[in-house]
Scaffold this motif. Structure first.
Motif, PDB file in Angstrom:
ATOM      1  N   VAL A 141       1.503   0.367 -11.193  1.00 58.81           N
ATOM      2  CA  VAL A 141       1.024   1.715 -10.873  1.00 58.81           C
ATOM      3  C   VAL A 141       1.574   2.097  -9.511  1.00 58.81           C
ATOM      4  O   VAL A 141       1.201   1.511  -8.490  1.00 58.81           O
ATOM      5  CB  VAL A 141      -0.518   1.781 -10.871  1.00 58.81           C
ATOM      6  N   TYR A 142       2.468   3.082  -9.484  1.00 58.46           N
ATOM      7  CA  TYR A 142       3.103   3.488  -8.235  1.00 58.46           C
ATOM      8  C   TYR A 142       2.528   4.815  -7.761  1.00 58.46           C
ATOM      9  O   TYR A 142       2.452   5.786  -8.512  1.00 58.46           O
ATOM     10  CB  TYR A 142       4.613   3.620  -8.411  1.00 58.46           C
ATOM     11  N   THR A 143       2.124   4.838  -6.504  1.00 58.34           N
ATOM     12  CA  THR A 143       1.669   6.061  -5.843  1.00 58.34           C
ATOM     13  C   THR A 143       2.326   6.084  -4.474  1.00 58.34           C
ATOM     14  O   THR A 143       1.765   5.601  -3.485  1.00 58.34           O
ATOM     15  CB  THR A 143       0.134   6.090  -5.710  1.00 58.34           C
ATOM     16  N   ARG A 190       0.828  -1.207   0.000  1.00 60.52           N
ATOM     17  CA  ARG A 190       0.000   0.000   0.000  1.00 60.52           C
ATOM     18  C   ARG A 190       0.863   1.258   0.000  1.00 60.52           C
ATOM     19  O   ARG A 190       0.535   2.241  -0.667  1.00 60.52           O
ATOM     20  CB  ARG A 190      -0.903   0.004   1.229  1.00 60.52           C
ATOM     21  N   GLN A 226       3.328   6.843  -0.960  1.00 58.31           N
ATOM     22  CA  GLN A 226       2.648   7.555   0.106  1.00 58.31           C
ATOM     23  C   GLN A 226       3.567   8.573   0.747  1.00 58.31           C
ATOM     24  O   GLN A 226       4.801   8.472   0.660  1.00 58.31           O
ATOM     25  CB  GLN A 226       2.136   6.555   1.149  1.00 58.31           C
ATOM     26  N   ASP A 227       2.951   9.544   1.363  1.00 61.76           N
ATOM     27  CA  ASP A 227       3.718  10.605   2.004  1.00 61.76           C
ATOM     28  C   ASP A 227       4.666   9.992   3.027  1.00 61.76           C
ATOM     29  O   ASP A 227       4.257   9.222   3.889  1.00 61.76           O
ATOM     30  CB  ASP A 227       2.754  11.577   2.686  1.00 61.76           C
ATOM     31  N   HIS A 261       1.968   1.632  -3.656  1.00 63.63           N
ATOM     32  CA  HIS A 261       0.976   1.681  -4.726  1.00 63.63           C
ATOM     33  C   HIS A 261      -0.307   2.423  -4.359  1.00 63.63           C
ATOM     34  O   HIS A 261      -1.173   2.594  -5.213  1.00 63.63           O
ATOM     35  CB  HIS A 261       0.617   0.261  -5.167  1.00 63.63           C
ATOM     36  N   GLY A 262      -0.449   2.844  -3.118  1.00 67.62           N
ATOM     37  CA  GLY A 262      -1.632   3.597  -2.723  1.00 67.62           C
ATOM     38  C   GLY A 262      -2.742   2.753  -2.166  1.00 67.62           C
ATOM     39  O   GLY A 262      -3.514   3.205  -1.333  1.00 67.62           O
ATOM     40  N   SER A 263      -2.862   1.509  -2.620  1.00 62.41           N
ATOM     41  CA  SER A 263      -3.874   0.596  -2.092  1.00 62.41           C
ATOM     42  C   SER A 263      -3.414  -0.820  -2.352  1.00 62.41           C
ATOM     43  O   SER A 263      -2.540  -1.077  -3.188  1.00 62.41           O
ATOM     44  CB  SER A 263      -5.238   0.847  -2.736  1.00 62.41           C
ATOM     45  N   ALA A 281      -4.255  -2.083  -6.025  1.00 63.35           N
ATOM     46  CA  ALA A 281      -3.672  -1.422  -7.195  1.00 63.35           C
ATOM     47  C   ALA A 281      -2.788  -2.402  -7.970  1.00 63.35           C
ATOM     48  O   ALA A 281      -2.247  -3.354  -7.415  1.00 63.35           O
ATOM     49  CB  ALA A 281      -2.856  -0.213  -6.763  1.00 63.35           C
TER      50      ALA A 281
END
Length: 654
Positions: A355-357, A343, A359-360, A346-348, A351
């Protein structure tokens, strides 16, 4: 041996003794030209000693590698407090906590919490993969032009001509090949006695500016740490008013002291930023390494001892690869990602892995190399050797030496079942052609480790995972992380057992059955050289596996063996499709490949029967492992000729 008919004397019966007159050798340290520190994409340059005989096989580059990036992320941990009527993790600026939890209570960073994350970028499997291009010039003449993705060439050739025994001894001890990085740090490995991690733990969190990171009120920090940042000893009691005057600097970075392995005042750190406490906390890998297994002129030439008095000053340039050679490691066994780690990247947890997101609090992966220098051995022999070489130059106009040179060709977006990769090359001796198939996203800047729960030995970037996606049976490779619910084997929130969870996941997601690899698939392939088919029939997997050994003369004899351990290993990780055009057991002093000079030579790699649709993984629903298809990379191995003339004149016939 019969008298009068043969003069042959077996080696074991020869009674001889010789001496190499005036022979001496020594080793020299050469400083890097320019800075001795480098970042991804930068060029490292060195000039070899002149007016001597240089042992090209002894050339080594030394340095200290440090991975950068990663960090920790925590929200809503297992230990929460009620603040202003809302259950939250500890936050900056909220009411004081009367009794702060003990440091060992795993506050907010519980491994089983899907909202907690601890990830770090890991070094490549082989430190030679840090080099994306290698060029060599002498006296203004380009000798080795440098192919694109030198690291791919190195990986490909190492699989074929460096036996597993050599990888597990020489390569692992000198070049760290196959040495697995440690997993990212989890709460189980955070101990009060480890003051460095404790300080980083504090600095990372109290300096954060967002409630999405695990944070603590200043007063609770006072209860845990002294003013100098060292952890207090003993059991931590409630905050006292005497701690209120203790001040801390609110900064997201922790200064790295000289005794912590990185010099905070170096120009490199000023350029790339101080190591943040979040990076320090996850246990960034830092290791000394040596590069020595060169591909091309330095290790694959007909002359090992190069007379630099005849070729002039020789300059070598290495271009460092980008972060795509790194992969993300989590807190699980051998660096496997936990659900929270996935998570965080990838944000969740549902995902797609492409797809890379971030996190802060999670910093993009990168690396730096410090303390770069080179070493090389030189020898000295009787002057008669130099006189002999100059005599040949005077007689014939030049002397020749042969060396290997590589060219790379790419075709991306191969999504159909039948594909063709066509290219052209004019060369004096095309010796071998190798083609590999990789995930179309293999060279993206951020990479997740490609391991599955059954493949503990492949926790590395998909850039060097060569696949043969042709099996006609569908298979789901499972979840690319350990789900949080598998970590609670007895239903207790505190019962975290990643080893037990991994075994549970292996049972729930079995590997491809061995019979999937027992027979050739419907896939066929061949090469065409100027419309002539090589070989003269449609090949299957068994032909490619055979040529992986036969082309290096490794089928029989003392050279037997390579790094391909089984058919399954070839299909899943090391699928190389070779074409042999030269004398496979010929020495480096012999040019015997296909001569394509003087006419337009087209080469084709044709493959039929790709079945990428049969490869899936699961994150909430089944997803295609090769969603954007595969990319074909073809490496052409050639032999070039360096002609050395009088007056330091050089010419290269390719």
């Amino acid at each position: 041996m019969e008298s009068g008919k043969s003069q042959f004397v077996p080696k074991g019966m020869r009674v001889t003794a010789e001496r190499l007159a005036a022979f001496t050798r020594n080793r020299f340290r050469i400083e890097n030209a320019g800075s001795n520190e480098a970042l991804p994409g930068q060029i490292i340059t060195v000039t070899l000693p002149s007016n001597t005989l240089v042992d090209l096989h002894s050339l080594k580059m030394h340095g200290t590698f440090t991975a950068r990036g990663g960090g920790v992320f925590a929200q809503g941990g297992t230990t929460n407090v009620t603040t202003n009527g809302t259950t939250l993790g500890y936050e900056v600026g909220t009411a004081d906590v009367a009794t702060p939890p003990k440091f060992s209570e795993e506050v907010g960073c519980d491994d089983s919490n899907p909202n907690s994350c601890s990830v770090k970028p890991a070094p490549p499997e082989d430190m030679h993969q840090l080099v994306s291009r290698m060029t060599i010039s002498a006296n203004g003449t380009a000798i080795q032009q440098g192919c694109v993705e030198y690291n791919t060439v190195h990986k490909m050739k190492s699989l074929l001509d460096r036996p597993k025994a050599q990888k597990e001894t020489v390569d692992s001890s000198i070049g760290f090949s196959g040495v697995r990085p440690k997993p990212a740090v989890g709460v189980k490995t955070l101990q009060l006695a480890d003051s460095d991690k404790a300080v980083a733990y504090a600095a990372r969190f109290y300096g954060a500016g967002t409630t999405q990171k695990l944070q603590f009120p200043t007063t609770s920090l006072h209860a845990w740490f002294n003013k100098d940042g060292t952890p207090r000893s003993g059991d931590f009691g409630p905050v006292t008013t005497s701690d209120a005057d203790v001040s801390y600097t609110s900064s997201p970075a922790v200064t790295v002291k000289s005794n912590e392995g990185t010099r905070a005042q170096s120009n490199l750190n000023k350029a790339s930023g101080l190591i943040t406490a979040g990076e320090k906390l996850v246990g960034l890998d830092s290791r000394d390494f040596t590069l020595y297994d060169w591909r091309g002129f330095c290790k694959e030439s007909s002359v090992r001892y190069l007379p630099t008095d005849l070729v002039g000053a020789m300059q070598i340039q290495l271009t460092l690869a980008g972060p795509e050679v790194l992969s993300w490691h989590g807190r699980g066994p051998n660096g496997m990602l936990l659900e929270g780690d996935y998570r965080g990247l990838h944000g969740s947890s549902t995902a797609e892995k492409d797809v890379y997101t971030l996190q802060d609090g999670i910093k993009a992966g990168s690396y730096q190399i410090n303390d770069i220098y080179w070493t090389v051995d030189t020898i000295s022999v009787d002057q008669a050797y130099g006189d002999m070489l100059r005599g040949k130059i005077a007689q014939f106009g030049y002397i020749s030496l042969l060396f290997k040179e590589y060219y790379t060709f790419f075709k991306s977006g191969m999504t159909s079942n039948n594909e063709q990769h066509r290219f052209s090359l004019a060369a004096g001796s095309i010796d071998k052609v190798y083609t590999v198939l990789r995930d179309a996203n293999y060279n993206r800047q951020m990479q997740q480790s490609v391991n599955s729960i059954h493949d503990d030995g492949a926790h590395y970037t998909p850039m060097f995972k060569f696949v043969c996606p042709t099996i006609g049976h569908s298979h789901n490779y499972g979840v690319p992380y350990l789900p949080a619910d598998t970590l609670h084997q007895s239903g207790s929130a505190g019962d975290v057992n990643t080893a037990t969870a991994l075994e549970s996941m292996k049972t729930a997601n079995p590997p491809r059955p061995s019979w999937h690899f027992a027979r050739d698939s419907d896939m066929t392939f061949n090469y065409k050289v100027n419309s002539v088919m090589h070989p003269q029939y449609e090949c299957h997997e068994r032909d490619a596996i055979w040529d992986c050994s036969y082309g290096q003369d490794n089928v029989n004899g003392p050279n037997g063996g390579n790094q391909i351990e089984s058919r399954a290993d070839w299909f899943e990780n090391k699928a190389i499709f070779p074409l042999n055009l030269n004398l496979t057991d010929g020495p480096l002093q012999l040019m015997s490949g296909y001569d394509s000079r003087g006419h337009s030579s087209f080469l084709e790699f044709n493959v039929n029967g790709l079945a990428t649709e049969n490869y899936q993984y699961y994150t909430g629903s089944a997803k295609d492992m090769f969603k954007k298809g595969v990319t074909a990379t073809t490496v052409v191995e050639t032999t070039s000729e360096l002609r050395i003339g009088a007056g330091l004149s050089l010419a290269v016939a390719r």
